[in-house]
Design a protein around this motif. Sequence first.
Motif, PDB file in Angstrom:
ATOM      1  N   VAL A  37     -15.679   8.703  -9.114  1.00  0.00           N
ATOM      2  CA  VAL A  37     -17.902   8.495  -8.596  1.00  0.00           C
ATOM      3  C   VAL A  37     -17.649   9.675  -7.759  1.00  0.00           C
ATOM      4  N   HIS A  38     -19.376  10.912  -8.452  1.00  0.00           N
ATOM      5  CA  HIS A  38     -19.466  11.405  -7.975  1.00  0.00           C
ATOM      6  C   HIS A  38     -20.859  11.020  -6.677  1.00  0.00           C
ATOM      7  N   CYS A  39     -20.375  11.597  -5.217  1.00  0.00           N
ATOM      8  CA  CYS A  39     -21.832  10.491  -4.807  1.00  0.00           C
ATOM      9  C   CYS A  39     -22.132  11.576  -3.256  1.00  0.00           C
ATOM     10  N   SER A  40     -21.710  12.653  -3.689  1.00  0.00           N
ATOM     11  CA  SER A  40     -22.531  13.211  -2.548  1.00  0.00           C
ATOM     12  C   SER A  40     -23.397  15.159  -3.662  1.00  0.00           C
ATOM     13  N   VAL A  41     -24.199  15.602  -3.533  1.00  0.00           N
ATOM     14  CA  VAL A  41     -25.127  16.539  -3.728  1.00  0.00           C
ATOM     15  C   VAL A  41     -24.181  17.308  -3.872  1.00  0.00           C
ATOM     16  N   GLU A  42     -23.124  18.152  -3.425  1.00  0.00           N
ATOM     17  CA  GLU A  42     -21.886  18.927  -3.381  1.00  0.00           C
ATOM     18  C   GLU A  42     -20.958  19.035  -4.722  1.00  0.00           C
ATOM     19  N   GLN A  43     -20.573  17.553  -5.146  1.00  0.00           N
ATOM     20  CA  GLN A  43     -20.182  17.256  -6.208  1.00  0.00           C
ATOM     21  C   GLN A  43     -21.263  17.540  -7.632  1.00  0.00           C
ATOM     22  N   ALA A  44     -22.866  16.833  -7.642  1.00  0.00           N
ATOM     23  CA  ALA A  44     -23.441  17.332  -8.238  1.00  0.00           C
ATOM     24  C   ALA A  44     -23.600  18.487  -8.922  1.00  0.00           C
ATOM     25  N   VAL A  45     -23.887  19.117  -8.034  1.00  0.00           N
ATOM     26  CA  VAL A  45     -24.086  20.606  -8.416  1.00  0.00           C
ATOM     27  C   VAL A  45     -22.757  20.829  -9.294  1.00  0.00           C
ATOM     28  N   ARG A  46     -21.783  20.710  -8.533  1.00  0.00           N
ATOM     29  CA  ARG A  46     -20.835  21.188  -9.528  1.00  0.00           C
ATOM     30  C   ARG A  46     -20.372  20.846 -10.133  1.00  0.00           C
ATOM     31  N   PHE A  47     -20.657  19.696 -10.909  1.00  0.00           N
ATOM     32  CA  PHE A  47     -20.296  18.770 -12.400  1.00  0.00           C
ATOM     33  C   PHE A  47     -21.938  19.458 -13.105  1.00  0.00           C
ATOM     34  N   ILE A  48     -22.512  19.621 -12.283  1.00  0.00           N
ATOM     35  CA  ILE A  48     -23.892  20.280 -13.490  1.00  0.00           C
ATOM     36  C   ILE A  48     -22.834  21.894 -13.919  1.00  0.00           C
ATOM     37  N   GLU A  49     -22.516  22.293 -12.739  1.00  0.00           N
ATOM     38  CA  GLU A  49     -22.196  24.010 -12.707  1.00  0.00           C
ATOM     39  C   GLU A  49     -21.360  23.824 -13.785  1.00  0.00           C
ATOM     40  N   ASP A  50     -19.973  22.814 -13.873  1.00  0.00           N
ATOM     41  CA  ASP A  50     -18.439  22.980 -15.470  1.00  0.00           C
ATOM     42  C   ASP A  50     -19.568  22.852 -16.348  1.00  0.00           C
ATOM     43  N   ARG A  51     -20.987  22.108 -16.424  1.00  0.00           N
ATOM     44  CA  ARG A  51     -21.354  22.092 -17.881  1.00  0.00           C
ATOM     45  C   ARG A  51     -21.897  22.458 -18.725  1.00  0.00           C
ATOM     46  N   ILE A  52     -22.460  23.435 -17.706  1.00  0.00           N
ATOM     47  CA  ILE A  52     -22.708  24.737 -18.277  1.00  0.00           C
ATOM     48  C   ILE A  52     -21.867  25.558 -18.084  1.00  0.00           C
ATOM     49  N   THR A  53     -20.231  26.032 -18.123  1.00  0.00           N
ATOM     50  CA  THR A  53     -19.372  26.521 -18.177  1.00  0.00           C
ATOM     51  C   THR A  53     -18.733  26.290 -19.600  1.00  0.00           C
ATOM     52  N   GLU A  54     -19.182  25.097 -19.735  1.00  0.00           N
ATOM     53  CA  GLU A  54     -18.383  25.131 -20.508  1.00  0.00           C
ATOM     54  C   GLU A  54     -19.171  24.779 -21.795  1.00  0.00           C
ATOM     55  N   GLU A  55     -20.186  25.120 -21.655  1.00  0.00           N
ATOM     56  CA  GLU A  55     -21.356  25.274 -22.617  1.00  0.00           C
ATOM     57  C   GLU A  55     -21.038  26.608 -23.271  1.00  0.00           C
ATOM     58  N   SER A  56     -21.245  27.636 -22.545  1.00  0.00           N
ATOM     59  CA  SER A  56     -21.434  28.397 -23.131  1.00  0.00           C
ATOM     60  C   SER A  56     -20.295  29.654 -23.707  1.00  0.00           C
ATOM     61  N   GLN A  57     -19.029  28.399 -23.875  1.00  0.00           N
ATOM     62  CA  GLN A  57     -17.880  28.544 -24.646  1.00  0.00           C
ATOM     63  C   GLN A  57     -18.152  27.663 -26.387  1.00  0.00           C
ATOM     64  N   SER A  58     -19.148  26.592 -25.887  1.00  0.00           N
ATOM     65  CA  SER A  58     -19.245  26.391 -27.163  1.00  0.00           C
ATOM     66  C   SER A  58     -19.610  26.899 -28.234  1.00  0.00           C
ATOM     67  N   SER A  59     -19.695  26.627 -29.310  1.00  0.00           N
ATOM     68  CA  SER A  59     -19.851  26.835 -30.420  1.00  0.00           C
ATOM     69  C   SER A  59     -21.442  26.597 -30.534  1.00  0.00           C
ATOM     70  N   ARG A  60     -21.976  25.701 -30.705  1.00  0.00           N
ATOM     71  CA  ARG A  60     -23.790  25.608 -30.560  1.00  0.00           C
ATOM     72  C   ARG A  60     -24.201  25.495 -29.081  1.00  0.00           C
ATOM     73  N   PRO A  61     -24.836  26.044 -29.392  1.00  0.00           N
ATOM     74  CA  PRO A  61     -26.141  25.973 -27.649  1.00  0.00           C
ATOM     75  C   PRO A  61     -26.586  24.585 -27.326  1.00  0.00           C
ATOM     76  N   LEU A  62     -25.780  24.523 -26.512  1.00  0.00           N
ATOM     77  CA  LEU A  62     -26.650  23.010 -26.476  1.00  0.00           C
ATOM     78  C   LEU A  62     -27.924  23.383 -24.850  1.00  0.00           C
ATOM     79  N   ARG A  63     -28.731  22.074 -25.345  1.00  0.00           N
ATOM     80  CA  ARG A  63     -30.012  22.853 -24.346  1.00  0.00           C
ATOM     81  C   ARG A  63     -30.205  21.614 -22.583  1.00  0.00           C
ATOM     82  N   GLY A  64     -28.960  20.290 -23.004  1.00  0.00           N
ATOM     83  CA  GLY A  64     -28.856  19.607 -21.779  1.00  0.00           C
ATOM     84  C   GLY A  64     -29.015  19.939 -20.552  1.00  0.00           C
TER      85      GLY A  64
END
Length: 953
Positions: free
Chosen positions: A277-304
Motif C-alpha cells: 500500500v502507498h500512503c504518502s505523497v512521496e510514494q505517489a510521486v515516485r510511483f507516477i515517475e516510475d510509470r513515466i520512465t517505464e512508458e518511455s521504454q514502451s513500444s507504444r506511446p501511452l498518455r496515461g
Amino acid sequence: ADYLDNGNNKMAIQQADKLLKKHKDLHCAKVLKAIGLQRTGKQDEAYALAQEVAALEPTDDNSLQALTILYREMHRPELVTKLYEAAVKKVPNSEEYHSHLFMAYARVGEYKKMQQAGMALYKIVPKNPYYFWSVMSLIMQSISAQDENLSKTMFLPLAERMVEKMVKEDKIEAEAEVELYYMILERLEKYKEALDVVRGKLGEKLTSELQSRENKCMAMYKKLHRWPECNALARRLLLKNSDDWQFYITYFDSVFQLIDESWTPPAEEEHSLEGEVHCSVEQAVRFIEDRITEESQSSRPLRGPYLAKLELIRRLRHRGCNDEHKLGDPEELMFQYFKRFGDKPCCFTDLKVFVDLLPPSQYTKFIRQLLGVIPLAAAAEDEVALPGDIKALQQHLCVVQLSRLLGIYHAMDKKQKLAVVRELMLRYRHGLEFGKSCLKTELQFSDYYCLLAVHLLLDLWLEGEEAAVWQCLTLLEEGLSHSPSNAQFKLLLIRIYCRLGAFEPVSELYSSLDAKHIQHDTIGYLLTRYASSLGHYAAASQSCNFALRFFHSNQKDTSEYIIQAYKYGAFEKIPEFIAFRNRLNSSLHFAQVRTERMLLDLLLEANISTSLEESIKSMSLSPEEDDIPWKDLRDNRDLTVLFSWDPKDRDISEEHRKLSLEEETLWLRLRSLTLRLVSGLPTLGHTIQPKNSEKTAENGVSSKIDTIRALLQQLEAAVDSGKKFLEQKIQYPVLGPPPTRMAGFFSSGSCQCQTSLFYLVSDIYELDTNGLEDSAEIQERIGNSFKSLVERLTDLFNKCKGDLIEVRDGTLKTHPNLLENLVFFVETISIALWVSSYCDSVLRPFKSNLQKKKKKKKESSVAMPPVFTHFLDYVTELQTLTSNVIDHIKGLEIFLTALKLEELSFKDTLLLQEEKRFTKTVQGKVQSSYHHSVQEIGELLKKRLDTIKKLKI
C-alpha cells in the motif's frame, strides 16, 4: 403464411377463406386470416376472429405462435399470457409452453407470476437457468416494490436463500448465476459477503469480462471504505496496464484518504489483502515517475502516466500542499505533452481538463511556445505559414482550439476577430487538399477551422453585427458541401436557422443527421422546440410523430430486450433495461411532444365544436386526467451536443441546466393545462335542466364545470410562476439550451387572451344554468368580456405587424418574433372559436324558446335579451379582425415573393466568389421558409374565417 411474409395481405385473406371453406375448424387458418385483417386496418374484425379461436383454448403450436404474433401487432401482450395459461393447463408437462408462458409474463412485467412459472418449469425440467429465472423474478419484485422495507426484508432475503441452497448443494454452474448472487448481496448491502463470493471459489467463474473480478472487488472495497485494499489493487492493476485512467483516479483517491486517516502499514504482516500500500505523497510521486520512465521504454506511446502527473499536481494544489513542485511546472509538462501527442485529435480534450493549472498571465506565452514547435512551411512576411502535412495540421488545430478555450479570441476587437476568421478560413480551404481521397462519409481534416471561424462570427453577431450571422450560415453550408457527413455543421445550421425563424431547411438537415434510437430523446428538442412555433404546421406534425414513434416503440422493444436477457442469462442487464424504460417514460421531451402534438392536431383538424369533440374523443383526452409524471420528470436533453471551445465562464453551467429545466417544466404546465381546458369544452354540452334542479350534480355536468374552474385556478398559478421566472431575465449561452416560447406567450398578450376566454366559459355556463330571466348582471359581464376580448385580440394582431424580413444598409434582418406572434394569434383565435361555438350551443335553444313564446302570445316583438346582441357584435368583430389578419398575411406573401436578395453587400466582406453562391442559397432558404410559413398560417386562418361565418345564432 408466405403471402403474409411478403406483405401481400389481401391474397393471404383470400387463401385463408378458401381453406376455411374446406375445413371450417382449421384454427391456424383463422388466425392467419386475422393477421391479414389486422394489417389491412380491419382491427375489430381481426380481434373478433382471434377471440373466437382463443376461446377454444388451442394447444397446437402453429395456432399459438400465430396468435402470439397477432396479439403483439395489436399491442395486446396481456392476451398472450391468457393463451399460454390455458395451454399449460391442458398440456401440464410441456417445457416449451411453460417457457412461452414465462416470457409472456416477462413482456407484461408480471414478476410474481414469473417467479411461479420459473419454479413450475424447474419442477418439470430441473435445469439451472429455470431456477435462476425464478430468483431473478424475485429481484424484479424487490425493484418494483413501492415499499423499500418489503424489498429488503422479504424479496431479497428469499432470493438469497434460494441461491445459498444451490451453493450448498454445489449446483452453481454458470457465470450468470454467480453474477446474480453478487447482485443480491450488493442490493442487501452485504458488501463483505459479496466480496467473499468474488474472491472465493465461485469468483473463478467470472471470466467473460476483462478484470470482472477486480472491478467487483474494487467496488466492494470502496463501499466498505477499505482504502488500503483499494490502493493496493489499483497499484497492482496499474503495474499491469499503466494507461487505465479509472485506476489512477482510485489510486489517488485512496492515497489521500489514507493520508487523511494517518494510516500506517503494519510492521510485521502484509500491508493489506491485496499487497503493498502507498500512503504518502512521496510514494505517489515516485510511483507516477516510475510509470513515466517505464512508458518511455514502451513500444507504444501511452498518455496515461503523463496525464496522471498533471492530475496529481491538480489534487495537491487543490489540497493546498506545497509538494507539487516535486513534480515539475505544469506549463512545461503540458508543453512536453503537446510535443509528444499534439498530432492526435485527443490532445486538446486531454489538456482542456488541466488548463486551469496555468496562470492567466502565462496564456499568450504558452500559446506562442506551442506554435513555435509546429513545423509550418515558411511564408512571406504578410502571408500565412501553412502546415505541410496532416500531423502539422492537427498540431496547429490543437493550438487554435486551446486559444479559444483560454479566451484569447474573446479578448480581441472586431477588426482582429475578422482577421482571425479570414486566417482560419484560409487554413480550412488549404487543409481540404489533405482530404481529397476522403470518402463522403468521412470528415475533412480541417473541418474544425471552419467551425471555429463560425464561433467567432457568432460572437460578432451577439455583439450586434447583423451581417455576421449570414456569414456563419454561408461558411457552414460551404463546409457541409465538402464534408456532407459532418454532424456539427448540421447541428449548428439547425440552431442558427431556427434562431432566424426559418424552419424549412431544418427538417431536411435533421433527417440527414439520421438520429438513432435514444437520440430522438436527447437531441430531438433541437427540432421540436421550433417545430410548431414557426408556422410550418405540416412539418411540425411530422417531426412530432417521428419522436413519438420512438417513445411508443420503446415499450415494446424494451420487453424484447428483457426476454433476450433472460434467455442468455444476462441478469445484471435486466434492471438496466427497466431503468432505461422508466427513464424514457418519464422523459420531459416525451411529455412535451405529446402535449404539443395534441394541441397541433386540434388546431389542424378541429374547426367547429362537433369536430372538436370527435378529435378529443379520438385522442382519449379528458380534462380530469393528467398523464404527465410531474414528480419524476427526467431532463434527458443533451445540452452539450454542439461543440464549444468557450472558456468556463462563457460555457453552459450547471445553473443554466437547472434554470432551463425549470423553464421547460413551467411552459409544459401551461401547455398541458391549456390542452386540458380545451378538452373540457365539449363535456359542458348544453343541458336543458329546470332551474335549481337537484339532478345537475348527478348527470355529471356540474362536476365538469368544477373541473374546468379548478383547472383555471391551476392555470392562474402557472401563469404567475411563469411571470416570476421571466423576471430573472436569464440569458443562456448562444449554443446552450434554447429558451422556451413562454416569453413570447406573455409579451404577445396571447396568455391574457386565452385565460379570459376560459373565464368566459365559466360565465356562459352560469347563464346556461340560471336561465335568461334574472341574469342581467351575468349578461352584462359577458358583454364586457366580449368587448375586452376583441380589444386584446386586436392588440395581439398589432404585435404581429411589420415586415418579417427587411434589408437595412445592405444587410438582411429577420424578425422571427413576428412569426411566433402570428402563430400565437392563430392558436388564440382557434380557442376563441371553440369557446364561441360553446356560447352558440347555449344561446341557440334560448332563442328558439323565445321565438316559440312570441308565436304563442302572437306579439309582434318579444324583447331580445342583451346577450344576443353582445354575441352577434362579438362574432362580427371577430370576422372583421380575422379578415384583416388574412389581408395582412396576403401583403406579407406579396412582399416576400417580390423581395430580391441578390443585391446585398456585406461590409468587411470575407466572401470569395465561390462563397457568394452559398450566400444566395442561404438567403433563398430563409426567404422560402418564411414564405411557406406565411402561406400555411394564411390557409389555417381562412378555415377559421369560414367557421366564424357559420356562427350566427
